[in-house]
Enzyme design. Structure first.
Site, mmCIF file in Angstrom:
data_model
loop_
_atom_site.group_PDB
_atom_site.id
_atom_site.type_symbol
_atom_site.label_atom_id
_atom_site.label_comp_id
_atom_site.label_asym_id
_atom_site.label_seq_id
_atom_site.Cartn_x
_atom_site.Cartn_y
_atom_site.Cartn_z
ATOM 1 C CG LEU A 65 -1.783 -1.291 1.326
ATOM 2 C CD1 LEU A 65 -2.308 -1.476 2.736
ATOM 3 C CD2 LEU A 65 -2.914 -1.236 0.315
ATOM 4 N N PRO A 66 0.310 2.402 -0.431
ATOM 5 C CG PRO A 66 -0.865 3.726 -1.938
ATOM 6 C CD PRO A 66 -1.036 2.577 -1.001
ATOM 7 C CB THR A 96 8.012 1.860 1.980
ATOM 8 O OG1 THR A 96 8.737 0.803 1.353
ATOM 9 C CG2 THR A 96 9.005 2.785 2.691
ATOM 10 C CE LYS A 171 12.486 0.925 0.650
ATOM 11 N NZ LYS A 171 11.125 0.588 0.253
ATOM 12 C CE LYS A 246 5.772 5.995 1.471
ATOM 13 N NZ LYS A 246 5.321 4.784 0.762
#
Length: 303
Positions: A65-66, A96, A171, A246
């Protein structure tokens, strides 16, 4: 072979599910975008119309998912994963997102009797298509061992990063370091040219010297130097500026929670924001060189 429920069939989710189907797994896929579900059926994914249908009878449920807000909604909302899945199902979020949300998902799962892994990936759309993604898994050792045979169909590298939220932490810290390193590369590339150095000659020197780095070797931001560089393709996005912005933002948010000052990350986040403000958010992150020398990309002033 496993029965897999998959939620999120976008640029990453679709090629990842394609590899799972190719490995012999049964995948039922759902996305709020109907066209994404329809496209995934071309790869053998079984289309379903709800989260409940996707997770029914699944051995594993994966989400891609975003943002963190989307993950919270998919898991916690009425009719979401926690409402609909069996507690025998192992849940894996490959999005992420921020570490706080990942930890909240772990806690929510645990309270409801679920096993949960945060498992973000690195490697982009190309790695997803090739099945060579790096998975960073956060969760209990037994759960990571249980999901490993399924993840192998999508992965080139699999790491158990640690406990709750450790995958997300690994990450976003890795991507933050990449962004900071890239900022050094674009500054060095411009200064070397202003000194009159041939770009290829300087690259060859830096590549075997202390200025070497992954973005220098793979993303050198001047055309005619590195074949794999986005500079060779008008800075078409391999890792878009918006996505890097982001991820660095997630690192900064985590740093604030932990009371850590990150001046270099703050600077590169601002530089990424400038690139977005100038209309280059969908181009590759290596277009950061425009902030220093707008003519260096060989592209127009505006997209």
């Amino acid at each position: 072979m496993a029965n897999i429920g998959w939620i999120g069939l976008g640029n990453m989710g679709r090629p990842m599910t394609k590899n799972l189907v190719a490995a012999g797994h049964t995948v039922r896929g759902y996305d709020v975008v109907a066209a994404a579900v329809e496209a995934a059926t071309e790869d053998g994914v079984q289309a379903v119309g709800s989260i409940a249908e996707a997770v029914a009878g699944a051995d594993f449920v994966f989400t891609m998912l975003p943002k963190g807000e989307h993950a919270r909604s998919v898991y916690f909302d009425a009719g979401g994963v926690f409402d609909s899945a069996s507690t025998e199902t192992l849940l894996v979020d490959d999005s992420t997102i921020d570490v706080d949300t990942a930890r909240a998902l772990h806690a929510g799962a645990r309270e409801r009797g679920f096993r949960f892994i945060d498992g973000p990936v690195s490697g982009g759309v190309g790695g997803a298509a090739a099945g060579t993604l790096t998975f960073m898994l956060g969760g209990a050792e037994d759960d990571v061992a249980a999901v490993r045979p399924v993840v192998e169909a999508m992965a080139g590298n699999i790491f158990h990063a640690g406990g709750d939220g450790a995958g997300q932490a690994a990450k976003i810290v890795n991507n933050m370091q990449l962004a900071i390193s890239l900022q050094g590369v674009v500054e060095g590339a411009v200064l070397a040219q202003r000194f009159g150095l041939d770009p290829k000659v300087f690259f060859d020197i830096a590549r075997v010297s202390s200025g070497d780095s992954w973005p220098l070797r793979n993303w050198y931001p001047v055309p005619g130097v590195v074949d794999s560089s986005p500079a060779e393709r008008e800075f078409a996005a391999g890792f878009s500026t918006m996505l890097m912005h982001k991820d660095v933002g997630l690192a900064l948010a985590g740093a604030e929670s932990e009371g850590v000052d990150l001046p270099a990350a703050t600077l590169v986040h601002e530089k990424l924001q400038k690139l977005i403000d100038d209309g280059w958010g969908d181009r590759d992150t290596s277009a950061l060189i425009r902030n220093i020398d707008p003519e260096a990309t060989g592209l127009p002033e505006a997209p």
